[in-house]
Enzyme design. Structure first.
Site, PDB file in Angstrom:
ATOM      1  N   GLU A  79       0.829  -1.213   0.000  1.00  0.00           N
ATOM      2  CA  GLU A  79       0.000   0.000   0.000  1.00  0.00           C
ATOM      3  C   GLU A  79       0.855   1.251   0.000  1.00  0.00           C
ATOM      4  O   GLU A  79       0.626   2.172  -0.785  1.00  0.00           O
ATOM      5  CB  GLU A  79      -0.931   0.012   1.215  1.00  0.00           C
ATOM      6  CG  GLU A  79      -1.740   1.313   1.272  1.00  0.00           C
ATOM      7  CD  GLU A  79      -2.794   1.369   2.354  1.00  0.00           C
ATOM      8  OE1 GLU A  79      -2.730   0.593   3.313  1.00  0.00           O
ATOM      9  OE2 GLU A  79      -3.693   2.219   2.218  1.00  0.00           O
ATOM     10  N   ASP A  99      -0.480  -4.961   3.075  1.00  0.00           N
ATOM     11  CA  ASP A  99      -0.946  -3.726   3.709  1.00  0.00           C
ATOM     12  C   ASP A  99      -0.334  -3.717   5.109  1.00  0.00           C
ATOM     13  O   ASP A  99      -0.663  -4.563   5.941  1.00  0.00           O
ATOM     14  CB  ASP A  99      -2.476  -3.704   3.792  1.00  0.00           C
ATOM     15  CG  ASP A  99      -2.994  -2.360   4.294  1.00  0.00           C
ATOM     16  OD1 ASP A  99      -2.194  -1.588   4.859  1.00  0.00           O
ATOM     17  OD2 ASP A  99      -4.195  -2.089   4.128  1.00  0.00           O
ATOM     18  N   ILE A 101      -0.527  -1.736   7.743  1.00  0.00           N
ATOM     19  CA  ILE A 101      -1.546  -1.570   8.801  1.00  0.00           C
ATOM     20  C   ILE A 101      -2.887  -1.342   8.110  1.00  0.00           C
ATOM     21  O   ILE A 101      -3.102  -0.299   7.489  1.00  0.00           O
ATOM     22  CB  ILE A 101      -1.234  -0.381   9.742  1.00  0.00           C
ATOM     23  CG1 ILE A 101       0.161  -0.511  10.369  1.00  0.00           C
ATOM     24  CG2 ILE A 101      -2.307  -0.278  10.836  1.00  0.00           C
ATOM     25  CD1 ILE A 101       0.575   0.663  11.264  1.00  0.00           C
ATOM     26  N   ASP A 102      -3.759  -2.306   8.182  1.00  0.00           N
ATOM     27  CA  ASP A 102      -5.109  -2.134   7.644  1.00  0.00           C
ATOM     28  C   ASP A 102      -5.994  -1.729   8.812  1.00  0.00           C
ATOM     29  O   ASP A 102      -6.057  -2.438   9.825  1.00  0.00           O
ATOM     30  CB  ASP A 102      -5.608  -3.432   7.009  1.00  0.00           C
ATOM     31  CG  ASP A 102      -6.951  -3.220   6.323  1.00  0.00           C
ATOM     32  OD1 ASP A 102      -7.099  -2.217   5.614  1.00  0.00           O
ATOM     33  OD2 ASP A 102      -7.851  -4.055   6.514  1.00  0.00           O
ATOM     34  N   THR A 104      -5.873   1.894   9.504  1.00  0.00           N
ATOM     35  CA  THR A 104      -4.975   2.945  10.011  1.00  0.00           C
ATOM     36  C   THR A 104      -5.737   3.958  10.879  1.00  0.00           C
ATOM     37  O   THR A 104      -5.221   4.439  11.889  1.00  0.00           O
ATOM     38  CB  THR A 104      -4.266   3.653   8.835  1.00  0.00           C
ATOM     39  OG1 THR A 104      -3.560   2.662   8.088  1.00  0.00           O
ATOM     40  CG2 THR A 104      -3.290   4.709   9.306  1.00  0.00           C
ATOM     41  N   ASP A 226      -5.780  -4.687   0.485  1.00  0.00           N
ATOM     42  CA  ASP A 226      -6.750  -4.753   1.583  1.00  0.00           C
ATOM     43  C   ASP A 226      -7.444  -6.118   1.613  1.00  0.00           C
ATOM     44  O   ASP A 226      -7.889  -6.561   2.680  1.00  0.00           O
ATOM     45  CB  ASP A 226      -7.852  -3.689   1.411  1.00  0.00           C
ATOM     46  CG  ASP A 226      -7.336  -2.260   1.561  1.00  0.00           C
ATOM     47  OD1 ASP A 226      -6.601  -2.004   2.513  1.00  0.00           O
ATOM     48  OD2 ASP A 226      -7.679  -1.411   0.708  1.00  0.00           O
TER      49      ASP A 226
HETATM   50  C1  LIP Z   1      -8.878   0.820   4.920  1.00  0.00           C
HETATM   51  C2  LIP Z   1      -9.806  -0.350   4.581  1.00  0.00           C
HETATM   52  C3  LIP Z   1     -11.201  -0.009   5.014  1.00  0.00           C
HETATM   53  C4  LIP Z   1     -11.666   1.078   4.115  1.00  0.00           C
HETATM   54  C5  LIP Z   1     -10.751   2.269   4.220  1.00  0.00           C
HETATM   55  C6  LIP Z   1      -9.309   1.918   4.020  1.00  0.00           C
HETATM   56  P1  LIP Z   1      -6.240   1.279   5.423  1.00  0.00           P
HETATM   57  O1  LIP Z   1      -7.499   0.507   4.701  1.00  0.00           O
HETATM   58  O2  LIP Z   1      -9.470  -1.540   5.049  1.00  0.00           O
HETATM   59  O3  LIP Z   1     -12.073  -1.081   4.881  1.00  0.00           O
HETATM   60  O4  LIP Z   1     -12.992   1.410   4.390  1.00  0.00           O
HETATM   61  O5  LIP Z   1     -11.108   3.218   3.272  1.00  0.00           O
HETATM   62  O6  LIP Z   1      -8.993   1.598   2.697  1.00  0.00           O
HETATM   63  O7  LIP Z   1      -6.143   2.608   4.734  1.00  0.00           O
HETATM   64  O8  LIP Z   1      -6.542   1.419   6.863  1.00  0.00           O
HETATM   65  O9  LIP Z   1      -5.077   0.406   5.116  1.00  0.00           O
END
Ligand code: LIP
Length: 305
Positions: A79, A99, A101-102, A104, A226
């Site tokens: 990412e 990714d 940290i998913d 964030t 993601d």
């Molecule tokens: C997030 C996603 C989440 C989505 C956010 C964002 P991040 O990823 O997992 O479901 O709604 O827009 O993309 O930015 O925390 O890696």
């Protein structure tokens, strides 16, 4: 999906250990980011709700370097590298899809609903996935998914617990159509459901569908990193994954239904339904298609921005 040319068992063992190391750094970061002086470490990407922290970048760097040393011929999509301009096209070569940290936003708010994601794509299909959630002092015992065996039935959408996300696109068109899709049952085409959840992490949503706690998750706007790992985990637990309204309509009557093709993986529109127990006159797969059909006839298709 099987990938006999790759030793997926040993790659899985390695990537799980690496995800634990990444998890330690995320834990350290979640403490540090709460200190007053660390707020400068939170930056915005496309808008004020699309956040990135120093820890997203550091965790991705750590994982990227480690994977390059262990698997020097494998490609890498991450990412934060992507945001920084490194955008290698998808090829048939094994490609890690990460990714750091998913979730964030949850991470920044010290909400522990954030995970590290490490996926592997091979021949343009997701083949391996690790979703790691670190907690202080956590000991986890492995559980087979879905937790219910045999899987629970699901009579209709009206009995479903559904995950949706607001995402980071706050454009009027997107928010208006999402709002009307998530709105009251008495709008045109509206339906009842047990409830909606938004945990703020695509990977956690996939994992919760794989577990069976959530019945369905739908999101427009997230990216391959993601969902890549979640696809593999959900499919391994009997879940079915497909893409947009159009992708579903085009594939639901074919033998390829449920295959996450390159178009679906990169299409930024995803729906996953948990394993559903078959009943007299209906297989589990037919029930999953029925639920997607019912859901897609209820929500508006939205463009991914
Ligand atoms: C997030 C996603 C989440 C989505 C956010 C964002 P991040 O990823 O997992 O479901 O709604 O827009 O993309 O930015 O925390 O890696």
């Amino acid at each position: 999906m099987s990938a006999p040319e790759l030793d997926l068992d040993s790659i899985l063992e390695y990537t799980v250990a690496l995800a634990r190391t990444a998890g330690d750094l995320i834990l350290e970061g979640s403490e540090a980011i709460q200190s007053a002086t660390a707020s400068k470490d939170v930056n915005e990407k496309k808008n004020s709700v699309d956040l990135v922290t120093q820890y997203d970048t550091d965790v991705e760097e750590l994982v990227k370097k480690d994977l390059a040393a262990k698997y020097p011929t494998f490609k890498f999509i991450g990412e934060e590298s992507y945001s920084a301009g490194s955008r290698p096209p998808l090829t048939d070569e094994p490609t890690f899809c990460v990714d750091p940290i998913d979730g964030t936003t949850n991470f920044v708010h010290w909400l522990s609903l954030r995970v590290h994601i490490l996926g592997l794509i091979y021949k343009r299909r997701p083949v391996l996935g690790v979703i790691f959630q670190s907690y202080t002092g956590q000991t986890a015992k492995p559980l087979k998914l879905p937790l219910a065996s045999p899987p629970k039935p699901l009579g209709s959408l009206s009995q479903a617990l559904i995950a949706v996300e607001w995402g980071s696109d706050r454009g009027e068109k997107t928010i208006t159509s999402k709002s009307s899709s998530f709105g009251p049952q008495n709008v045109q085409g509206g339906k009842m459901a047990h409830s909606l959840r938004s945990v703020g992490s695509a990977a956690l949503n996939f994992a919760l569908v794989a577990q069976g706690g959530l019945d369905l998750y739908w999101e427009v706007g997230c990216w391959p990193w993601d969902v890549c790992a979640g696809v593999v985990i959900a499919q391994g637990a009997g879940g079915v994954v497909t893409g947009s309204h159009d992708a579903f309509a085009a594939s639901s009557g074919t033998a390829e239904f449920g295959e996450v093709t390159e178009e679906i993986l990169t299409g930024r529109k995803y729906i996953v339904v948990r394993a559903i127990g078959g009943s007299e006159g209906e297989t589990g797969l037919e029930a999953q298609k029925r639920i997607i059909q019912e859901f897609y006839s209820t929500v508006e298709d939205v463009d991914a921005n």
